[in-house]
Design an enzyme around this catalytic site. Structure first.
Site, PDB file in Angstrom:
ATOM      1  N   ASP A 510       0.849  -1.187   0.000  1.00 33.22           N
ATOM      2  CA  ASP A 510       0.000   0.000   0.000  1.00 33.22           C
ATOM      3  C   ASP A 510       0.890   1.245   0.000  1.00 33.22           C
ATOM      4  O   ASP A 510       2.115   1.167   0.136  1.00 33.22           O
ATOM      5  CB  ASP A 510      -0.872  -0.040   1.256  1.00 33.22           C
ATOM      6  N   GLU A 513       2.670   5.100  -4.030  1.00 32.66           N
ATOM      7  CA  GLU A 513       2.705   6.044  -5.152  1.00 32.66           C
ATOM      8  C   GLU A 513       4.068   6.745  -5.331  1.00 32.66           C
ATOM      9  O   GLU A 513       4.359   7.126  -6.476  1.00 32.66           O
ATOM     10  CB  GLU A 513       1.591   7.087  -4.984  1.00 32.66           C
TER      11      GLU A 513
END
Length: 926
Positions: A510, A513
């Site tokens: 997770d 980005e």
């Protein structure tokens, strides 16, 4: 100066690439028709429009400033390519004309819309000219020269053009700096050794202005025409535009919206960003690939291999503009001709997805906020108590000590090792979350992951060469540099240490980005070309460092400016590799951030959605888009992540989610539980029933994943993939198919007992009863009480199913039931891939069984094309044949008579077959 132009068959380009690939050098520049002139009628319409606008302006007091030149007035609104795309700038006539562009004000668009650009390119705006073009073994190489500088700094004067006719259905066009090397995406792509012999496309090249025109030979359809606007290639601003042959365009992720993109002045930004899925925002991943449907049902795709921040501007011409702020223009064009083939051809370049372990296709349960391993365990026991299928139990970051990777909360999660042992005893698996941000504040010597990463130099660095420090869940953090191979080894060692205490089965990565609760770093970002480029695409937050690290951060391979969109892919690659080395079995990884080729290493979930009805609907175009992107293992958080669900919403969402390729119910902290056990007996039963339906279909679903791994087939599939000639399917995104055979029509609205869905032309059979529906291609209203999900089987299909159990392990030991859906010609076909469900490379090593089922002339045959010992462990128990027109007098199994049943709805069932899957057999009805 030449105009931007449309190449036509009647007026060939200055250079036309013949079928033999020759590229003749013309003696002069060919005469080209203006690009906006489709016919004399259009010219007349434009002139009339121009006169009308001029008169109106005179009546209302004239133009702001001088009357626009005639060359500007001639450009229709829909064909105005934006010359001043900067956001947060009020474009004035002075600013526009300083760039040498046309300025015409248009009515203000509706709120949230972009509208017609006021500043646009005139037909004679300077572009590149092709100075030379030479044939190569694979295609052509050319030199492009710009005589007049464009308006962005560090304009590159000379460009190299490479054209390679790679296959009959794939063209590769690359434009880069002719003099200096530039960053290129470090992605393994195929290298061809000979040029295509019979391409189904023809390529024309315009010399001045430079442009390419690509046509489909069979229809003459123009797929690309890049002469519609100037090519701009500056160091940090690269732009190329093209006309499109239709408005039916899909892909270009990751975004929330309908499957079909609007071309009504719609700009899609690609820059990985941590934000709850919201319309118009750039989301977690970047996929610069689109698929476009052409008139008549053909399809093609275009992939720009570029990992820099970019935006794709769509306009109603129809037209498209690629804008990126680094790298090169490296295009692959896939000619299909049908949409399934386009996606297969795309994956031939980026790589086919990995074969998941069978347990990955079971039902998964998670929440942030279980609070303890004991509470997690209670949920698992409750699921078992109600005999609700479950394969995976997950934990979010609350299992960690202070939210630090590779640690365990020794108080609240002390029993986690025992829980994992218990899961394994019951044939279940454990998956945990990891983030790439590594806590940097622990006392030296107390937290090995940071100490060792620092010692080895494995973190993103500032421009000063020190670890860049941001802030994520554990507080101040450094960020692992997965572009460095040494980081992969460090990641593996950390996982090995943790695995010794908690033998996990899969990993959930997770925040990759990468996400940062600060903008840039604790010290902000330095001034300079990376953090403050000449042009910033329309990213959320208006800055490349918004809620992520500085673009100037240094990584092993390049600067983060180039690698940002690539970050999640690099972490997924490291994680999948580590799992293989630790467990020796197929890896299971689910990642939030993704990039082309990610399917080789991980699946994806659609992020932090909300417990709302619209979020449930948006999940369908989301999962279908990722099917286009070559990441078939995809799903959304069932029942919604944030907010509180309702019983009705969660029941309907469990029904839909049972048909996500990746099915996980996940919930946030401080909200009421939403696993199936907490609801009323009626809702709980409905959820259990639909999960049992999913588990019964696992042999079919697993075979679909094999076909995805082998040749790039999609698993969850838009209807238009199977019915490309039916334009009514081109906009559908409230239904989908599994493979070519199973139609899923979920309820997506509250308070209803029916659902209206499109049933494509042909005969379809109710999955549960076998009753037939004959459709001419129409919308049908179907009964859909709360406990029912509408599923239909397409005629001519054979679905391998299995008596469901509460885990994939139990299910795999149960007898198979083959469902035959006869076509109008009384034929059908299906197949089954079977292996041990978890070993590496079973297909590549030959350790599998592959069985083909066929029906013709009232004879069903099972033919074993490849066998392994695994197939001897399972039997074919039942054969159900839908659409048997007349009651048979007898049924013969391998020539021996067998009892059977036949119902009024034309369903023939033969039970107790007892045939080993490893042995072929035939069954005949007379």
């Amino acid at each position: 100066m030449k105009s931007y132009q449309k190449l036509t068959a009647a007026q060939p380009a200055a250079c036309q690439v013949e079928e033999d690939g020759a590229a003749p050098m013309p003696s002069g520049h060919g005469k080209l028709a203006p690009w906006w002139v489709g016919s004399g009628l259009l010219v007349a319409a434009v002139l009339l429009s121009t006169i009308t606008v001029w008169v109106l302006q005179q009546v209302s007091g004239g133009w702001l400033g001088a009357t626009p030149p005639p060359k500007c007035l001639l450009v229709p609104e829909s064909h105005r390519f934006d010359c001043y795309p900067e956001r947060r700038v009020v474009v004035t006539q002075e600013l526009c004309e300083s760039r040498g562009c046309c300025f015409i004000q248009s009515p203000a668009p509706a709120e949230g819309k972009q509208g017609v650009p006021w500043c646009f390119y005139p037909p004679d705006f300077p572009s590149y000219a092709l100075e030379s073009l030479n044939q190569t073994a694979l295609g052509m190489v050319g030199l492009l020269v710009r005589r007049e500088k464009a308006y962005y700094p560090q304009d590159i004067e000379k460009l190299r053009l490479d054209v390679e006719f790679e296959t009959d259905t794939r063209l590769h066009i690359k434009i880069t700096d002719a003099a200096n090397p530039r960053y290129e995406v470090p992605l393994d792509v195929p290298r061809v050794r000979k040029r295509a012999e019979n391409p189904i496309y023809s390529l024309n090249i315009s010399w001045n202005p430079f442009g390419v025109l690509l046509q489909r030979k069979a229809t003459g359809t123009v797929l690309l025409n890049t002469t519609v606007a100037p090519l701009i290639f500056a160091d940090q601003f690269l732009q190329i535009s093209t006309s499109l042959p239709s408005k039916f365009l899909y892909g270009l992720g990751e975004h929330r919206g309908s499957l079909l993109h609007s071309l009504d002045w719609n700009t899609l930004t690609l820059w990985a960003r941590d934000v709850s899925p919201t319309e118009s925002f750039n989301l977690y991943g970047a996929h610069p690939f689109y698929l476009l449907m052409e008139e008549g049902g053909n399809a093609h795709g275009v992939f720009l291999l570029n990992s820099n921040a970019m935006e794709v501007a769509l306009q109603p011409a129809p037209g498209l503009t690629w804008r990126t702020i680094g790298g090169v223009l490296d295009f692959y064009i896939f000619l299909g001709p049908d949409p399934n083939m386009v996606i297969q051809q795309y994956q031939q370049v980026i790589g086919f997805p990995a074969m998941p372990p069978i347990w990955a296709l079971g039902f998964h349960l998670c929440r942030w906020g279980y609070g303890s391993s004991n509470e997690t365990w209670q949920t698992v026991r409750a699921m078992r108590n109600y005999q609700i299928p479950q394969d995976g139990q997950w934990n979010d970051i609350d299992y960690m000590d202070g939210y630090r990777d590779f640690t365990l909360d020794s108080q609240k999660f002390a029993s986690l090792p025992s829980l994992v042992e218990d899961l394994h005893k019951h044939g279940q698996r454990y998956v945990m979350i990891l983030d790439p941000g590594i806590s940097s504040t622990s006392p030296h010597g107390s937290y090995w992951p940071f100490d060792e990463g620092l010692r080895r130099g494995l973190f993103l660095n500032t421009t000063q060469g020190q670890p860049l420090i941001g802030q994520v869940w554990p507080g101040f953090t450094a960020f692992a540099d997965f572009s460095n191979p040494d980081t992969h080894q460090w990641w593996l060692e950390n996982l090995q240490h943790f695995y010794a205490h908690v033998p996990f089965d899969g990993l959930w990565i997770d925040m990759n980005e990468p996400s940062n609760f600060m903008d840039g770093s604790e010290d902000g970002c330095p001034p300079g070309e990376f953090d403050n480029p000449p042009y910033t695409p329309a990213v959320l937050g208006d800055s490349l460092s918004a809620k992520t690290v500085c673009a100037s951060a240094k990584q092993k391979v390049s600067v983060h400016y180039n690698l940002h969109n690539f970050y999640g892919l690099m972490e997924a690659k490291a994680t999948a590799s580590a799992l293989i080395k630790i467990r020796g079995k197929r890896p299971f990884v689910i990642s939030r951030s993704t990039f082309p080729s990610q399917g080789r290493y991980s699946g994806h979930w659609l992020g932090d959605n909300r417990s709302q009805w619209k979020d449930m609907w948006y999940s369908i175009p989301g999962l279908l888009s990722f099917s286009l992107f070559g990441i078939p293992l995809v799903g959304a958080d069932i029942c919604g992540f944030s907010g509180s669900t309702s019983e009705e919403l969660c029941t309907r969402w469990m029904q839909l989610g049972a048909f996500y390729p990746f099915a996980r119910n996940h919930n946030t902290q401080n909200e009421k539980a939403q696993d199936p056990t907490v609801f009323s007996p009626a809702a709980r039963t409905a959820m259990k029933d639909v999960l049992l339906t999913r588990y019964s279909l696992l042999p079919f679903l697993y075979t679909l994943f094999h076909r995805a791994h082998l040749q790039g087939d999609t698993v969850a599939r838009p209807l238009f993939f199977e019915f490309p000639w039916d334009v009514a399917t081109w906009e559908l995104d409230r239904q989908f198919l599994w493979g070519r055979s199973l139609l899923v029509t979920p309820v997506l609205e509250p308070g209803v007992g029916s659902v209206t869905g499109y049933i494509p032309q042909g005969t379809w059979y109710d999955f549960y009863t076998g009753s037939s529906v004959n459709s001419s291609g129409e919308m049908l209203k179907m009964s859909a009480p709360l406990e029912h999900l509408n599923l239909h089987i397409r005629e001519g299909s054979i679905l391998p199913t299995q008596k469901p159990g509460t885990t994939t392990e139990v299910t795999r030991g149960n007898p198979l039931r083959l469902i035959v859906a006869l076509s109008s010609h009384a034929t059908a076909w299906g197949d089954l891939f079977w292996d041990d469900g978890e070993s590496l490379d079973t297909f590549e090593k030959g350790n599998y069984s592959y069985v083909v089922f066929n029906v013709t002339q009232n004879i069903f045959t099972s033919t074993v094309l490849h066998a392994s010992t695994e197939a001897t462990k399972v039997t074919v128990g039942t054969l159900s044949i839908f659409g048997v027109q007349k009651p048979p007098s007898k049924v013969l199994l391998n020539g021996q008579e067998k009892p059977f049943s036949y119902l009024d709805n034309q369903v023939l069932t033969v039970s107790d077959l007892g045939m080993s899957l490893s042995q072929g057999f035939s069954l005949q009805w007379l």
